[in-house]
Design an enzyme around this catalytic site. Structure first.
Site: not given
Ligand code: CA2
Length: 143
Positions: A9-10, A17, A22, A73, A76, A97, A99, A106
């Site tokens: 997700p996301n 953003r 990221y 990946n 969340a 896995e 990330h 974090r």
């Molecule tokens: O660091 C990673 O790849 C994560 O899997 C990214 C997830 C986070 O919940 C994990 O803890 C770590 C979040 C992905 C959301 O990505 C966004 C990118 C741009 C704007 C908003 C969210």
């Protein structure tokens, strides 16, 4: 060797953003890099993203017999999903896995992964490089 990359997700919002966390690349940019590296290595890649836990479960189940390695990946869902963990076990496909960020540097709730114990290994903290490193690692875990 066929490697299935699944993104949770996301991650479709990458590059729009939170670039300090990221990076500035979109998921399409990362997919392009992965495909270029895979082509050079003779690896077949399937690369998908979903915001829906059940769809990710379906794809993991389908990996059985159709992919040699799963790179996940789970975003969340990494920290919450027993369903994804059970699907990885059921699929019996070696999983890695990954990330973008270093989840251990974090918030505390990101330190725990429900899927890591059923994966062959974990790569985190290297931005888009985590995906490229996973491609290299895939060659080490495929049967
Ligand atoms: O660091 C990673 O790849 C994560 O899997 C990214 C997830 C986070 O919940 C994990 O803890 C770590 C979040 C992905 C959301 O990505 C966004 C990118 C741009 C704007 C908003 C969210």
């Amino acid at each position: 060797m066929k490697v299935l990359f699944l993104n949770g997700p996301n991650l479709n919002l990458l590059g729009t953003r939170e670039p300090e966390v990221y990076g500035r690349q979109t998921l399409a940019d990362i997919e392009r890099e992965v495909r270029a590296r895979a082509l050079a290595r003779g690896i077949e890649v399937d690369f998908r993203q979903s915001n829906h836990e059940g769809e990710l479960v379906d794809w993991i189940q389908q990996a059985r017999g159709s992919a040699d390695v799963l790179v996940l990946n789970a975003a969340a869902y990494t920290h919450t999903s027993v369903a994804l963990r059970d699907a990885i076990v059921a699929a019996a496909v070696p999983a890695i896995e990954i990330h973008l960020s270093n989840i251990h540097a974090r918030e505390e709730f990101r330190h725990r992964s429900l899927v890591a114990p059923v994966c062959r290994g974990v790569i985190c903290g290297f931005g888009a490089g985590s995906y490229l490193l996973a491609l290299e690692a895939a060659g080490m875990v495929s049967a």
